[in-house]
Design an enzyme around this catalytic site. Structure first.
Site, PDB file in Angstrom:
ATOM      1  N   ASP A 121       0.830  -1.207   0.000  1.00 35.92           N
ATOM      2  CA  ASP A 121       0.000   0.000   0.000  1.00 35.92           C
ATOM      3  C   ASP A 121       0.866   1.259   0.000  1.00 35.92           C
ATOM      4  O   ASP A 121       0.605   2.210  -0.742  1.00 35.92           O
ATOM      5  CB  ASP A 121      -0.936  -0.018   1.204  1.00 35.92           C
ATOM      6  CG  ASP A 121      -1.974   1.084   1.159  1.00 35.92           C
ATOM      7  OD1 ASP A 121      -2.531   1.364   0.070  1.00 35.92           O
ATOM      8  OD2 ASP A 121      -2.254   1.672   2.224  1.00 35.92           O
ATOM      9  N   ARG A 130     -11.504  10.161 -11.688  1.00 39.63           N
ATOM     10  CA  ARG A 130     -10.869  10.107 -10.364  1.00 39.63           C
ATOM     11  C   ARG A 130     -10.263   8.754 -10.046  1.00 39.63           C
ATOM     12  O   ARG A 130      -9.518   8.611  -9.079  1.00 39.63           O
ATOM     13  CB  ARG A 130     -11.892  10.425  -9.270  1.00 39.63           C
ATOM     14  CG  ARG A 130     -12.426  11.822  -9.267  1.00 39.63           C
ATOM     15  CD  ARG A 130     -13.424  12.023  -8.123  1.00 39.63           C
ATOM     16  NE  ARG A 130     -12.852  11.634  -6.853  1.00 39.63           N
ATOM     17  CZ  ARG A 130     -13.539  11.030  -5.886  1.00 39.63           C
ATOM     18  NH1 ARG A 130     -14.806  10.744  -6.026  1.00 39.63           N
ATOM     19  NH2 ARG A 130     -12.947  10.708  -4.747  1.00 39.63           N
ATOM     20  N   LYS A 131     -10.582   7.728 -10.807  1.00 35.97           N
ATOM     21  CA  LYS A 131     -10.146   6.375 -10.495  1.00 35.97           C
ATOM     22  C   LYS A 131      -8.759   6.098 -11.063  1.00 35.97           C
ATOM     23  O   LYS A 131      -8.507   6.290 -12.245  1.00 35.97           O
ATOM     24  CB  LYS A 131     -11.135   5.354 -11.054  1.00 35.97           C
ATOM     25  CG  LYS A 131     -12.495   5.430 -10.407  1.00 35.97           C
ATOM     26  CD  LYS A 131     -13.438   4.415 -11.006  1.00 35.97           C
ATOM     27  CE  LYS A 131     -14.804   4.502 -10.345  1.00 35.97           C
ATOM     28  NZ  LYS A 131     -15.720   3.500 -10.937  1.00 35.97           N
TER      29      LYS A 131
END
Length: 111
Positions: free
Chosen positions: A32, A77-78
């Site tokens: 992450d 936005r993705k």
């Protein structure tokens, strides 16, 4: 490295899950974070909306691990970012995340 984020680390006994292997939670956190480092490279501010991880082999302790992440695709936005983690024995984890871009002004306070 250009528009690819690369992180290297060696994990010790504090991160042990199964004997001699890194715990999946620390691997997820490193993935992450490495994916998050792609954002400034591509000029976006975003947050992790979804993280999918495939653990394909054990992650060894006491060996250099290299995590690599890059933008795979985007739509408005993705942002889809993919990553891998490898040891000297090869790839042990693959991941893909959906990040949602946000406007920095979202975090501004006006009184």
């Amino acid at each position: 490295d250009g528009d690819t984020a690369v992180a290297t680390t060696t994990l010790g006994p504090a991160f042990e899950g199964a004997p001699g292997r890194a715990h999946g939670g620390i691997i997820a956190a490193i993935l992450d974070e490495t994916m998050g480092f792609v954002l400034p490279l591509i000029g976006d501010l975003a947050y992790t909306a979804n993280l999918n991880i495939d653990y394909v082999a054990p992650a060894p302790l006491h060996q250099p691990l290299t995590f690599t992440a890059a933008l795979r695709d985007r739509a408005d936005r993705k942002l889809w970012i993919q990553a891998t983690g490898a040891s000297p024995d090869g790839v042990f984890v693959r991941a893909e995340a959906l990040f949602l871009a946000v406007d920095l002004s979202t975090f501004s306070h006006t009184d």
